[in-house]
Design an enzyme around this catalytic site. Structure first.
Site, mmCIF file in Angstrom:
data_model
loop_
_atom_site.group_PDB
_atom_site.id
_atom_site.type_symbol
_atom_site.label_atom_id
_atom_site.label_comp_id
_atom_site.label_asym_id
_atom_site.label_seq_id
_atom_site.Cartn_x
_atom_site.Cartn_y
_atom_site.Cartn_z
ATOM 1 N N LEU A 36 13.053 -133.813 86.030
ATOM 2 C CA LEU A 36 13.534 -132.963 86.992
ATOM 3 C C LEU A 36 14.844 -133.532 87.233
ATOM 4 O O LEU A 36 15.096 -134.575 87.422
ATOM 5 C CB LEU A 36 12.659 -132.900 88.138
ATOM 6 C CG LEU A 36 11.306 -132.349 87.828
ATOM 7 C CD1 LEU A 36 10.354 -131.995 89.197
ATOM 8 C CD2 LEU A 36 10.965 -130.957 87.006
ATOM 9 N N HIS A 40 16.663 -128.238 88.236
ATOM 10 C CA HIS A 40 15.470 -127.625 88.661
ATOM 11 C C HIS A 40 15.101 -127.342 90.285
ATOM 12 O O HIS A 40 14.491 -126.366 90.417
ATOM 13 C CB HIS A 40 14.402 -128.821 88.265
ATOM 14 C CG HIS A 40 14.447 -128.938 86.676
ATOM 15 N ND1 HIS A 40 14.718 -130.063 86.017
ATOM 16 C CD2 HIS A 40 13.822 -128.326 85.724
ATOM 17 C CE1 HIS A 40 14.540 -130.081 84.851
ATOM 18 N NE2 HIS A 40 14.209 -128.997 84.555
HETATM 19 P P1 AMP Z 1 13.328 -127.376 81.508
HETATM 20 O O1 AMP Z 1 12.621 -128.408 82.264
HETATM 21 O O2 AMP Z 1 14.207 -127.632 80.715
HETATM 22 O O3 AMP Z 1 12.368 -126.635 80.296
HETATM 23 O O4 AMP Z 1 13.875 -126.489 82.486
HETATM 24 C C1 AMP Z 1 12.880 -125.558 83.327
HETATM 25 C C2 AMP Z 1 13.807 -124.384 84.256
HETATM 26 O O5 AMP Z 1 15.034 -125.155 84.572
HETATM 27 C C3 AMP Z 1 14.298 -123.656 82.993
HETATM 28 O O6 AMP Z 1 14.170 -122.079 83.536
HETATM 29 C C4 AMP Z 1 15.481 -123.787 82.717
HETATM 30 O O7 AMP Z 1 16.357 -122.853 82.369
HETATM 31 C C5 AMP Z 1 16.099 -124.663 84.294
HETATM 32 N N1 AMP Z 1 17.090 -125.335 84.228
HETATM 33 C C6 AMP Z 1 17.486 -126.523 83.347
HETATM 34 N N2 AMP Z 1 18.666 -126.817 83.522
HETATM 35 C C7 AMP Z 1 19.122 -126.103 84.507
HETATM 36 C C8 AMP Z 1 20.429 -126.263 85.125
HETATM 37 N N3 AMP Z 1 21.514 -127.120 85.115
HETATM 38 N N4 AMP Z 1 20.782 -125.045 86.186
HETATM 39 C C9 AMP Z 1 19.753 -124.379 86.576
HETATM 40 N N5 AMP Z 1 18.659 -124.117 85.909
HETATM 41 C C10 AMP Z 1 18.330 -125.135 84.959
#
Ligand code: AMP
Length: 281
Positions: A36, A40
């Site tokens: 995270l 996140h």
């Molecule tokens: P992940 O753990 O990469 O699967 O991401 C979980 C959620 O966090 C997904 O909806 C991603 O699009 C979101 N997310 C990942 N990186 C970012 C970021 N830099 N800014 C905003 N949301 C993000």
């Protein structure tokens, strides 16, 4: 207010959510794959603000990885993740094993993504969105949230999930949250943990190129600008997979600037695959 609770089993999650459900309180859901970061956190902040209780899942979903080595090298930092989540109240942390999520061999529901899932990521990561849709559907069924929060960083994923919810007629509102960036513009990503300091510097070309596209919009045709932006990008040290300016609603190729457009980039920085995008205004 409750301190964060960590749960691994679906039955325990249902028990924890029971009182919120019987009182018809709003359940928010933030699916993550862990490692995270502030991106996140921004989703969780948004969820906590607008829902009575929020489930944050940490689950590295094997079915959305089309390469075994990518799955194997995906960063896992559970201890640090739990520390970060300690800052929130009224959050339930769901950390299931793979066997808990995939308890039976039922095939995922077939959803027609109307070509949204075939473009961009879908082209370069075959089967990726089938895996995403599969796990999101399972998690939605388990948690039954009123709202689910996704990052615009994964622009195409938001469109796929919206389409899934519409097709299955699920009573869930999908909230797309803005991308959080480092000071140099690099989109925050769990995969950034795999970059060394030289690669982090090299990766600045992604944001630089997206800003170039925004600045130069209207001076060129979409096709010309795509070419110029690719040239700029290729002057850096990353290996481009795609740079496309597409329609923001259905990701189809754009003919002119009349349409709302999004520029999407995927590239390898060393061995690490990074994606980013910018909705053009
Ligand atoms: P992940 O753990 O990469 O699967 O991401 C979980 C959620 O966090 C997904 O909806 C991603 O699009 C979101 N997310 C990942 N990186 C970012 C970021 N830099 N800014 C905003 N949301 C993000």
């Amino acid at each position: 207010m409750i301190a964060p609770t960590i749960i691994a089993k679906i039955n325990d999650l249902n028990a924890a959510l029971l009182s919120w459900r019987t009182e018809n309180k709003s359940i928010g859901f933030v699916p993550t794959m862990g490692a995270l970061h502030a991106g996140h956190s921004s989703l969780i902040h948004e969820a906590v603000k607008t829902c009575d209780v929020v489930v944050v899942s940490i689950f590295v979903n094997p079915t959305q990885f089309n390469k075994a080595e990518d799955l194997a090298q995906y960063p896992k930092t559970l201890e640090a993740d739990l520390l970060l989540l300690n800052n929130f109240t009224d959050v339930i942390i769901f950390v299931p094993e793979v066997s808990e999520i995939y308890q039976n061999d039922l095939p995922p529901t077939k959803v027609d993504f109307n070509s949204i899932s075939d473009q961009l990521e879908g082209k370069f990561r075959p089967g990726h969105f089938d895996g995403v849709a599969q796990v999101v559907e399972i998690l939605f069924n388990i948690i039954q949230p009123r709202k689910a929060f996704f990052g615009q960083k994964d622009y195409q994923q938001v469109l796929v999930v919206k389409r899934l919810v519409k097709t299955l007629q699920l009573p869930i509102e999908i909230i797309a949250c803005p991308t959080k960036r480092e000071l140099n513009g690099l989109a925050m990503s769990s995969r950034n943990l795999l970059l060394n300091s030289a690669e982090i510097k090299d990766a600045e070309i992604i944001w630089k190129t997206l800003c170039f596209v925004q600045e130069q919009k209207n001076k060129y045709s979409t096709i010309e600008l795509q070419k110029l932006a690719s040239e700029l990008f290729n002057s850096g040290n990353l290996t481009l997979e795609y740079l496309e300016i597409v329609n923001a609603s259905d990701l189809s190729p754009v003919k002119d600037w009349e349409e709302e457009c999004v520029c999407c980039i995927a590239a390898f920085c060393g061995k690490v695959r990074l994606i980013d995008n910018l909705v053009l205004i």
